[in-house]
Motif scaffolding. Structure first.
Motif, PDB file in Angstrom:
ATOM      1  N   SER A   1     -31.628  -4.635   9.878  1.00 42.65           N
ATOM      2  CA  SER A   1     -32.927  -5.165   9.426  1.00 42.65           C
ATOM      3  C   SER A   1     -33.944  -4.039   9.278  1.00 42.65           C
ATOM      4  O   SER A   1     -34.692  -3.971   8.299  1.00 42.65           O
ATOM      5  CB  SER A   1     -33.448  -6.202  10.424  1.00 42.65           C
ATOM      6  N   GLN A   2     -33.965  -3.148  10.248  1.00 42.50           N
ATOM      7  CA  GLN A   2     -34.890  -2.015  10.202  1.00 42.50           C
ATOM      8  C   GLN A   2     -34.604  -1.144   8.986  1.00 42.50           C
ATOM      9  O   GLN A   2     -35.517  -0.723   8.275  1.00 42.50           O
ATOM     10  CB  GLN A   2     -34.774  -1.194  11.494  1.00 42.50           C
ATOM     11  N   SER A   3     -33.334  -0.880   8.773  1.00 42.23           N
ATOM     12  CA  SER A   3     -32.939  -0.049   7.635  1.00 42.23           C
ATOM     13  C   SER A   3     -33.283  -0.728   6.310  1.00 42.23           C
ATOM     14  O   SER A   3     -33.794  -0.091   5.384  1.00 42.23           O
ATOM     15  CB  SER A   3     -31.437   0.228   7.717  1.00 42.23           C
ATOM     16  N   ALA A   4     -33.045  -2.052   6.218  1.00 38.84           N
ATOM     17  CA  ALA A   4     -33.326  -2.808   4.992  1.00 38.84           C
ATOM     18  C   ALA A   4     -34.813  -2.795   4.651  1.00 38.84           C
ATOM     19  O   ALA A   4     -35.200  -2.808   3.494  1.00 38.84           O
ATOM     20  CB  ALA A   4     -32.830  -4.245   5.143  1.00 38.84           C
ATOM     21  N   LEU A   5     -35.639  -2.742   5.707  1.00 37.78           N
ATOM     22  CA  LEU A   5     -37.096  -2.720   5.501  1.00 37.78           C
ATOM     23  C   LEU A   5     -37.627  -1.302   5.272  1.00 37.78           C
ATOM     24  O   LEU A   5     -38.828  -1.102   5.075  1.00 37.78           O
ATOM     25  CB  LEU A   5     -37.803  -3.343   6.716  1.00 37.78           C
ATOM     26  N   GLY A   6     -36.730  -0.311   5.312  1.00 39.52           N
ATOM     27  CA  GLY A   6     -37.141   1.076   5.112  1.00 39.52           C
ATOM     28  C   GLY A   6     -37.942   1.639   6.274  1.00 39.52           C
ATOM     29  O   GLY A   6     -38.774   2.525   6.091  1.00 39.52           O
ATOM     30  N   LEU A   7     -37.670   1.132   7.478  1.00 44.02           N
ATOM     31  CA  LEU A   7     -38.453   1.557   8.649  1.00 44.02           C
ATOM     32  C   LEU A   7     -37.681   2.469   9.600  1.00 44.02           C
ATOM     33  O   LEU A   7     -38.126   2.727  10.712  1.00 44.02           O
ATOM     34  CB  LEU A   7     -38.942   0.320   9.424  1.00 44.02           C
ATOM     35  N   SER A   8     -36.536   2.984   9.165  1.00 45.23           N
ATOM     36  CA  SER A   8     -35.794   3.934   9.993  1.00 45.23           C
ATOM     37  C   SER A   8     -36.505   5.279   9.964  1.00 45.23           C
ATOM     38  O   SER A   8     -37.176   5.623   8.986  1.00 45.23           O
ATOM     39  CB  SER A   8     -34.363   4.105   9.482  1.00 45.23           C
ATOM     40  N   SER A   9     -36.356   6.022  11.050  1.00 41.31           N
ATOM     41  CA  SER A   9     -37.008   7.331  11.117  1.00 41.31           C
ATOM     42  C   SER A   9     -36.193   8.280  11.975  1.00 41.31           C
ATOM     43  O   SER A   9     -35.559   7.869  12.954  1.00 41.31           O
ATOM     44  CB  SER A   9     -38.413   7.183  11.710  1.00 41.31           C
ATOM     45  N   LYS A  10     -36.207   9.563  11.604  1.00 38.41           N
ATOM     46  CA  LYS A  10     -35.520  10.574  12.407  1.00 38.41           C
ATOM     47  C   LYS A  10     -36.307  10.874  13.683  1.00 38.41           C
ATOM     48  O   LYS A  10     -35.761  11.340  14.668  1.00 38.41           O
ATOM     49  CB  LYS A  10     -35.344  11.876  11.605  1.00 38.41           C
ATOM     50  N   ASN A  11     -37.603  10.589  13.641  1.00 36.05           N
ATOM     51  CA  ASN A  11     -38.449  10.785  14.819  1.00 36.05           C
ATOM     52  C   ASN A  11     -38.174   9.647  15.812  1.00 36.05           C
ATOM     53  O   ASN A  11     -38.375   8.472  15.498  1.00 36.05           O
ATOM     54  CB  ASN A  11     -39.920  10.785  14.393  1.00 36.05           C
ATOM     55  N   ALA A  12     -37.735   9.999  17.010  1.00 39.34           N
ATOM     56  CA  ALA A  12     -37.322   8.989  17.991  1.00 39.34           C
ATOM     57  C   ALA A  12     -38.446   8.031  18.359  1.00 39.34           C
ATOM     58  O   ALA A  12     -38.229   6.822  18.475  1.00 39.34           O
ATOM     59  CB  ALA A  12     -36.790   9.674  19.252  1.00 39.34           C
ATOM     60  N   ALA A  13     -39.665   8.558  18.518  1.00 40.77           N
ATOM     61  CA  ALA A  13     -40.801   7.708  18.903  1.00 40.77           C
ATOM     62  C   ALA A  13     -41.157   6.728  17.786  1.00 40.77           C
ATOM     63  O   ALA A  13     -41.399   5.532  18.034  1.00 40.77           O
ATOM     64  CB  ALA A  13     -42.004   8.574  19.254  1.00 40.77           C
ATOM     65  N   VAL A  14     -41.187   7.225  16.551  1.00 36.24           N
ATOM     66  CA  VAL A  14     -41.499   6.366  15.397  1.00 36.24           C
ATOM     67  C   VAL A  14     -40.383   5.343  15.207  1.00 36.24           C
ATOM     68  O   VAL A  14     -40.642   4.154  14.942  1.00 36.24           O
ATOM     69  CB  VAL A  14     -41.684   7.216  14.112  1.00 36.24           C
ATOM     70  N   HIS A  15     -39.154   5.802  15.341  1.00 35.27           N
ATOM     71  CA  HIS A  15     -37.991   4.920  15.197  1.00 35.27           C
ATOM     72  C   HIS A  15     -38.072   3.768  16.196  1.00 35.27           C
ATOM     73  O   HIS A  15     -37.865   2.601  15.841  1.00 35.27           O
ATOM     74  CB  HIS A  15     -36.700   5.724  15.415  1.00 35.27           C
ATOM     75  N   GLN A  16     -38.389   4.088  17.467  1.00 31.38           N
ATOM     76  CA  GLN A  16     -38.486   3.062  18.509  1.00 31.38           C
ATOM     77  C   GLN A  16     -39.633   2.086  18.212  1.00 31.38           C
ATOM     78  O   GLN A  16     -39.484   0.871  18.368  1.00 31.38           O
ATOM     79  CB  GLN A  16     -38.695   3.705  19.881  1.00 31.38           C
ATOM     80  N   ALA A  17     -40.771   2.629  17.772  1.00 33.88           N
ATOM     81  CA  ALA A  17     -41.930   1.772  17.460  1.00 33.88           C
ATOM     82  C   ALA A  17     -41.589   0.803  16.331  1.00 33.88           C
ATOM     83  O   ALA A  17     -41.919  -0.390  16.395  1.00 33.88           O
ATOM     84  CB  ALA A  17     -43.128   2.639  17.089  1.00 33.88           C
ATOM     85  N   ASN A  18     -40.918   1.298  15.294  1.00 36.95           N
ATOM     86  CA  ASN A  18     -40.541   0.444  14.167  1.00 36.95           C
ATOM     87  C   ASN A  18     -39.483  -0.594  14.560  1.00 36.95           C
ATOM     88  O   ASN A  18     -39.528  -1.736  14.122  1.00 36.95           O
ATOM     89  CB  ASN A  18     -40.039   1.294  12.995  1.00 36.95           C
ATOM     90  N   LEU A  19     -38.555  -0.159  15.415  1.00 33.99           N
ATOM     91  CA  LEU A  19     -37.515  -1.077  15.886  1.00 33.99           C
ATOM     92  C   LEU A  19     -38.151  -2.202  16.708  1.00 33.99           C
ATOM     93  O   LEU A  19     -37.769  -3.374  16.558  1.00 33.99           O
ATOM     94  CB  LEU A  19     -36.498  -0.304  16.737  1.00 33.99           C
ATOM     95  N   THR A  20     -39.107  -1.848  17.533  1.00 31.08           N
ATOM     96  CA  THR A  20     -39.819  -2.845  18.342  1.00 31.08           C
ATOM     97  C   THR A  20     -40.573  -3.818  17.441  1.00 31.08           C
ATOM     98  O   THR A  20     -40.572  -5.032  17.664  1.00 31.08           O
ATOM     99  CB  THR A  20     -40.811  -2.155  19.300  1.00 31.08           C
ATOM    100  N   ARG A  21     -41.201  -3.284  16.400  1.00 25.78           N
ATOM    101  CA  ARG A  21     -41.962  -4.117  15.458  1.00 25.78           C
ATOM    102  C   ARG A  21     -41.059  -5.136  14.760  1.00 25.78           C
ATOM    103  O   ARG A  21     -41.385  -6.329  14.664  1.00 25.78           O
ATOM    104  CB  ARG A  21     -42.642  -3.212  14.434  1.00 25.78           C
ATOM    105  N   VAL A  22     -39.896  -4.669  14.289  1.00 24.88           N
ATOM    106  CA  VAL A  22     -38.947  -5.559  13.614  1.00 24.88           C
ATOM    107  C   VAL A  22     -38.440  -6.631  14.583  1.00 24.88           C
ATOM    108  O   VAL A  22     -38.368  -7.813  14.245  1.00 24.88           O
ATOM    109  CB  VAL A  22     -37.753  -4.760  13.027  1.00 24.88           C
TER     110      VAL A  22
END
Length: 201
Positions: free
Chosen positions: A152-173
């Motif tokens: 779902s995160q990947s489909a929404l284009g919210l994946s990130s190489k930055n671990a902190a940003v990645h976690q924040a986006n994963l939490t949001r989804v």
């Protein structure tokens, strides 16, 4: 008179000594019986205490071995991890397990699913608590939770190489999918699967 008194005294002493000996023998028998009962009770108590402790020890060793095996398998696909990084991953899994229905071993296995979803060790550490909460909220296992959330995160284009940003986006989804489940007539899984099809676009 003296002789008679002395005779009576000797007879009385003899009788008293005999009675005293019987009393002492009876007391000795009672003490011996009590001692045997106490010894038997002590053995029973020792067994009743030892058996559960041995059981606890067995399960502790078994659980540790299962956790260690799961960590070894999960980290094998992550390349060369430093000892400090592996220790941190283990610490996070154990910490989550203390306050969750998910076992430490299941959390250790989840690192494999997170790595399979393309996350590195730092991203996996940040994602693990998010995915665990998502799995509990959606009532499915960690493998399914990882697939649904990562896709779902990947489909929404919210994946990130930055671990902190990645976690924040994963939490949001995760939060949005869980909230959708509460507000609408659909499950977390259905909404997540809809995102991975065409809805995300």
């Amino acid at each position: 008179m003296f002789g008679v008194s002395l005779g009576n005294l000797v007879i009385n002493l003899g009788m008293n000594a005999s009675a005293m000996e019987r009393t002492l023998q009876t007391a000795e028998k009672h003490l011996s019986d009590a001692s045997k009962r106490m010894e038997s009770t002590g053995r029973k108590m020792s067994m009743s205490l030892t058996a559960p402790l041995m059981g606890v020890g067995y399960w502790a060793v078994k659980n540790f071995a299962s956790f260690d095996d799961a960590m070894t398998q999960s980290t094998a696909i992550m390349g060369n991890l430093s000892k400090d990084m592996r220790n941190e991953m283990e610490s996070v899994a154990r910490s989550i397990a203390k306050n969750s229905v998910t076992s430490a071993t299941d959390l250790a296995k989840s690192y494999y699913y997170l790595a399979s979803a393309g996350m590195d060790a730092n991203q996996a550490i940040g994602a693990l608590p998010v995915v665990e909460k998502f799995a509990v909220a959606g009532a499915f296992d960690m493998a399914k939770a990882t697939d649904l959330l990562a896709d779902s995160q990947s489909a929404l284009g919210l994946s990130s190489k930055n671990a902190a940003v990645h976690q924040a986006n994963l939490t949001r989804v995760s939060d949005v999918l869980t909230k959708a489940n509460i507000l609408a007539n659909g499950s977390v899984q259905q909404f997540a699967e809809a995102l991975t099809n065409k809805a995300a676009g």
